[in-house]
Write an enzyme that holds these catalytic residues in place. Structure first.
Site: not given
Ligand code: LLP
Length: 421
Positions: A239, A275-278, A314, A318, A346
């Site tokens: 997050g 659990e970082p993704g972004r 995105r 959003y 379109c």
């Molecule tokens: N852990 C869990 C349980 C999650 O649901 C998520 C993201 C993450 C970790 C990773 O979060 P991050 O570090 O990436 O913020 N599609 C959206 C973002 C959806 C996030 C969903 N869950 C966007 O493009 O902004």
């Protein structure tokens, strides 16, 4: 910080010119930087130094096999939310004991797959799921390691579609009921409780909501231990946000986040999982697109580009902001003008930016969308029968296509015609 910089007026990914990749693969395409991916992974890993920890990359952000392998080789674990992600993590060489299974709707077959292949833990999100998990594990003569995801009812102060920690959201078990649910879990022989899980949302730009949630988790840890449970692992979710808009104040850094985790939870002696993704993938990727037409409308100019909402959803989904920069840098002091930057799909929602100040551009110029490495390619579709765009990975002065653009025949031939036609 990323590795997409101008050199003598030309945008580079590490040591490769973007224009060279464009000439090789055609536009639009995604390009990722190995150095940035590794830098961001290491930033988190170092930030948690001093605490027993594992960074489990949330691969929903970008699950290309080459990206996963890059991170896995650096020591990352993975956070997965589906059978497909689990199998992708395994295929990239991640051992089961470094894979965490999250998600509100794990199916019996997904649970079975993970128990067979090995899993670090399931993050359980509801009582019915817990019962199914117990039954499946027992039927396989296994014990499933679990945490229970608690919903701390904290406002993450982010976009409503990506906030997950309020009581009205579908995620987790209300924290007020946690002790009761842990008691039920402890009585299930197919489950082994190892800790607590929490994730309050995505693109958080302030540490306060995290801290509020983690304080609640600290209190709960002590209560659960007093109730006789073994709480040795805390999964703190992902997050942490990234700076999409360079002119805005930068969100906190992983080091700030790590210090806050240490302060709120360090005394508990738990293993920390995040659990970082972004933050790992976001600024490690660009989407590069070509201007097809410049069209003068009523009081505004449209930059019509060959990338569209199906390639990067995105902004449409959003109202997200992405920096858009020319691949050939404008001369210092060059005149700027406002453009509406749109794709060819379109619908009016296929708009990336309105009245964005850009240097003057003409058909054939290339533009790059920054911060497109996370939730870009993974959310793409073939809407308007536009083929998925290729992905490229750069490593120093090398680049490789890590997913090629499918041919139109491949796209069409996935459909099958029933015999009556
Ligand atoms: N852990 C869990 C349980 C999650 O649901 C998520 C993201 C993450 C970790 C990773 O979060 P991050 O570090 O990436 O913020 N599609 C959206 C973002 C959806 C996030 C969903 N869950 C966007 O493009 O902004």
């Amino acid at each position: 910080m990323d590795h997409f910089l101008y050199r003598d007026g030309a945008l580079f990914a590490e040591d490769v010119a973007i224009s060279e990749i464009a000439a090789a693969v055609g536009t639009p395409f995604y390009v990722y930087s190995t150095a940035t991916l590794l830098r961001h992974f290491k930033a988190f890993d170092d930030a948690l130094d001093g605490m027993d920890h594992l960074v489990c990359y949330a691969m929903k952000a970008n699950s290309n096999q080459a990206v996963l392998k890059t991170l896995a080789q650096a020591g990352a674990g993975m956070d997965v939310v589906s059978a497909g992600e689990y199998l992708r993590a395994k295929a990239a060489g991640v051992p089961g004991d470094k894979i965490v299974f999250s998600g509100v709707g794990k199916t019996v077959s997904e649970i079975r797959l993970a128990l067979e292949g090995g899993i670090r833990q399931f993050n359980v999100e509801s009582e019915p799921e817990m019962e199914v998990l117990d039954a499946v594990a027992r039927s396989m003569d296994k014990v499933a390691p679990i945490t229970i995801r608690v919903n701390p009812d904290v406002d993450a102060k982010t976009h409503a579609k990506i906030a997950t920690g309020k009581s009205e959201n579908k995620f987790g078990i209300p924290i007020a009921r946690a002790r009761e649910v842990y008691r039920m879990a402890a009585a299930m022989p197919g489950l082994e409780v190892v800790g607590i899980d929490v994730h309050i949302g995505s693109q958080l730009t302030d540490l306060t909501p995290f801290e509020l949630a983690y304080q609640k988790v600290a209190e709960l840890t002590e209560q659960l231990r007093a109730d006789g449970h073994t709480i040795r692992r805390l999964d703190l979710g992902g997050g942490l946000g990234i700076p999409y808009e360079r002119s805005n104040a930068a969100p906190p850094l992983p080091t700030d986040y790590g210090a806050m985790v240490q302060k709120t939870l360090g005394h508990l002696g738990c293993e920390i999982e995040i659990e970082p993704g972004r933050l790992i993938a976001g600024n490690a990727g660009l989407m590069v697109s070509e201007v097809i037409y410049v069209k003068s409308g009523e009081g505004r100019d449209f930059l019509i580009i060959d990338g569209a909402m199906n390639d990067l959803i995105r902004p449409a989904m959003y109202d997200a902001y992405h920096d858009i920069v020319p691949v050939v840098e404008a001369e210092a002091g060059a005149e700027q003008q406002p453009y509406d930057i749109v794709g060819p799909v379109c619908e009016s929602g296929d708009t990336f930016a309105k009245q964005r100040m850009m240097p003057k551009l003409v058909a054939g110029d290339l533009v790059a969308f920054r911060s497109a490495g996370a939730y870009g390619a993974v959310m793409a579709s073939e809407y308007n029968s536009r083929a998925l765009i290729p992905e490229v990975l750069v490593h120093g002065d090398q680049f490789a296509v890590i997913r090629r653009r499918p041919t139109f025949d491949e796209m069409i031939n996935r459909d099958t015609i029933p015999e009556w036609l």
